[in-house]
Design a protein around this motif. Sequence first.
Motif, PDB file in Angstrom:
ATOM      1  N   GLY A 268      -0.731 -68.933  38.640  1.00 19.43           N
ATOM      2  CA  GLY A 268      -0.670 -70.149  37.840  1.00 19.43           C
ATOM      3  C   GLY A 268       0.347 -71.113  38.409  1.00 19.43           C
ATOM      4  N   ASP A 269       1.276 -71.550  37.569  1.00 17.48           N
ATOM      5  CA  ASP A 269       2.281 -72.515  38.008  1.00 17.48           C
ATOM      6  C   ASP A 269       3.357 -71.897  38.884  1.00 17.48           C
ATOM      7  OD1 ASP A 269       0.969 -74.488  36.603  1.00 17.48           O
ATOM      8  OD2 ASP A 269       2.180 -74.200  34.791  1.00 17.48           O
ATOM      9  N   GLN A 270       3.423 -70.558  38.915  1.00 17.49           N
ATOM     10  CA  GLN A 270       4.443 -69.887  39.719  1.00 17.49           C
ATOM     11  C   GLN A 270       3.800 -69.144  40.897  1.00 17.49           C
ATOM     12  OE1 GLN A 270       7.400 -67.493  37.564  1.00 17.49           O
ATOM     13  NE2 GLN A 270       6.428 -68.156  35.663  1.00 17.49           N
ATOM     14  N   PRO A 271       4.461 -69.115  42.047  1.00 14.46           N
ATOM     15  CA  PRO A 271       4.003 -68.230  43.119  1.00 14.46           C
ATOM     16  C   PRO A 271       4.248 -66.783  42.709  1.00 14.46           C
ATOM     17  CG  PRO A 271       6.114 -69.171  43.689  1.00 14.46           C
ATOM     18  CD  PRO A 271       5.681 -69.858  42.414  1.00 14.46           C
ATOM     19  N   ALA A 272       3.623 -65.849  43.413  1.00 12.53           N
ATOM     20  CA  ALA A 272       3.778 -64.425  43.089  1.00 12.53           C
ATOM     21  C   ALA A 272       3.995 -63.626  44.365  1.00 12.53           C
ATOM     22  CB  ALA A 272       2.552 -63.899  42.346  1.00 12.53           C
ATOM     23  N   VAL A 273       4.745 -62.542  44.212  1.00 10.66           N
ATOM     24  CA  VAL A 273       4.927 -61.564  45.287  1.00 10.66           C
ATOM     25  C   VAL A 273       4.425 -60.224  44.754  1.00 10.66           C
ATOM     26  CG1 VAL A 273       6.565 -60.363  46.778  1.00 10.66           C
ATOM     27  CG2 VAL A 273       6.911 -62.796  46.234  1.00 10.66           C
ATOM     28  N   VAL A 274       3.549 -59.555  45.525  1.00 13.42           N
ATOM     29  CA  VAL A 274       2.938 -58.298  45.095  1.00 13.42           C
ATOM     30  C   VAL A 274       3.091 -57.261  46.205  1.00 13.42           C
ATOM     31  CG1 VAL A 274       0.825 -57.177  44.292  1.00 13.42           C
ATOM     32  CG2 VAL A 274       1.266 -59.569  43.694  1.00 13.42           C
ATOM     33  N   PHE A 275       3.500 -56.044  45.819  1.00 11.12           N
ATOM     34  CA  PHE A 275       3.620 -54.921  46.745  1.00 11.12           C
ATOM     35  C   PHE A 275       2.361 -54.080  46.625  1.00 11.12           C
ATOM     36  CE2 PHE A 275       4.530 -50.409  47.299  1.00 11.12           C
ATOM     37  CZ  PHE A 275       5.116 -50.374  48.548  1.00 11.12           C
ATOM     38  N   ILE A 276       1.720 -53.740  47.754  1.00 11.92           N
ATOM     39  CA  ILE A 276       0.465 -52.997  47.768  1.00 11.92           C
ATOM     40  C   ILE A 276       0.585 -51.821  48.733  1.00 11.92           C
ATOM     41  CG2 ILE A 276      -2.007 -53.114  48.325  1.00 11.92           C
ATOM     42  CD1 ILE A 276      -1.879 -56.113  47.646  1.00 11.92           C
ATOM     43  N   SER A 277       0.100 -50.654  48.313  1.00 15.24           N
ATOM     44  CA  SER A 277       0.099 -49.483  49.190  1.00 15.24           C
ATOM     45  C   SER A 277      -1.241 -48.783  49.095  1.00 15.24           C
ATOM     46  CB  SER A 277       1.223 -48.514  48.815  1.00 15.24           C
ATOM     47  OG  SER A 277       1.021 -47.999  47.510  1.00 15.24           O
ATOM     48  N   GLY A 278      -1.599 -48.070  50.157  1.00  9.00           N
ATOM     49  CA  GLY A 278      -2.859 -47.339  50.186  1.00  9.00           C
ATOM     50  C   GLY A 278      -2.902 -46.401  51.370  1.00  9.00           C
ATOM     51  N   GLU A 279      -4.079 -45.865  51.632  1.00 12.32           N
ATOM     52  CA  GLU A 279      -4.299 -44.931  52.730  1.00 12.32           C
ATOM     53  C   GLU A 279      -5.363 -45.526  53.638  1.00 12.32           C
ATOM     54  OE1 GLU A 279      -3.447 -41.043  54.494  1.00 12.32           O
ATOM     55  OE2 GLU A 279      -2.583 -41.975  52.718  1.00 12.32           O
TER      56      GLU A 279
END
Length: 451
Positions: free
Chosen positions: A423-434
């Motif tokens: 939305g009005d704010q940027p976002a930082v997301v941590f993602i992990s997988g195999e």
Amino acid sequence: MKTVRIAAVFAAAALAQLPCAASAAAPASATTFPPAFQVRDIPANGTTIHVRTGGSGPAVVLIHGYGDTGDMWVPLAIDLMRDHTVIVPDLRGMGLSAVATDGFTKKNQAEDIAGVLDALHVQQADIVGHDIGNMVAFAFAEAHPDRTTRLVEMDAPVPGVGTWDELLKNPILWHFRFGGPDMERLVAGRERIYLDRFWNDFSADPAHFPEADRRHYAELYARPGRMHAGFLQFAAFDQDAIDNRASVARGRLQMPVLAIGGDHSFGPVMAFVMRFAADDVRQVVIPDSGHWLMEEQPKATVAAIRSFLDSSGPLPQKRLTAANVDALTRDKGGAGTSQLGGVETTILSGDPSAPGPYAFEIRVPAHTRIAAHTHRDNRNAIVVSGDWHFGYGQAAQDGATTTLDPGGFYTEPAGVAHFAFTGDQPAVVFISGEGPTDTRYVSSADTPTSK
């Protein structure tokens, strides 16, 4: 971390021949070890532990939980004995081990396992645990990291670790507080009725827990002192939580860890929990299985453990402060990312395009829409900052999203379409997988490279 969300995930979910060594005959039943296995009673840590051993090569210890005994491991033991020394104990006071009335903290039972290994002249081993065996295996790895080459944790929480306090509030875990002399008198002579409740409620399909196995375990648990020992396993949980918190505070596990959950039980939460205490955690979710992985889906479970034990060495050790992460190179795309202009990707660990565990961070500008897409692997994600509007479905719709603020957790199951907005704010997301991973947009028109 908002543990209540993870607890809710668990609460909602919890409602033929394997290859064998040339020298091992097929077992008469799923709970009968082949003649190639030796059986012995080993004095250890003030008690006597009933142990089966077979095969040759690197050692692997298989630790059972409540509702079964070391006999649960027959399919896995037959497979592993081809190239491993397989060690299968019955827990203190349970199965055919000596009757015991004390010493049931998992920290103390880890020393039972250490004593067994000492008696067998085994210095190092892979450690595999299920249910309460999970907890003993964890305690052993914490106390003896130099003796633990790999650790497998299967479908059960670990006292004091991660979401433990929230899970204790769940009524489906009523048996954690059930015990004492009156309870034992209530269950005496009705062991099969009591155990059926767990075998039925914690299975994806109760028919997949074989009747022959039920009769076998009910007979063992009806022996003098066995239900008493089982209740004491649970009664020790409060001290186990204290012990585990202290162990984790002294240092996280560094050996490779495989976290296995049944898709109708602990599922991906098993890996989430272990990441509170270990740096190198790989995740496997077994389809069409509840808690009783070895009984319900033995082939898939054996294959997952075999693959892990055959895998290469541990993930390289790496520690990054927030400033270190900020200094890393950021790319505009890569395997498993949206590849949208303006979205920056920072690889933190591994290689998303190659086999093995990986972790990366995405930084998404305000007013960015990521259309519905899928990935080939199962992934876990945590929102680090900003407001992240995430939803599942074949088409991106604002009304189908949940707004996740910092600390919010979500999963991206393999092949399941999902989408996200800022939305009005940027976002930082941590993602992990195999890995290897990829990104496939539901509509080819949404693929950034097509625009």
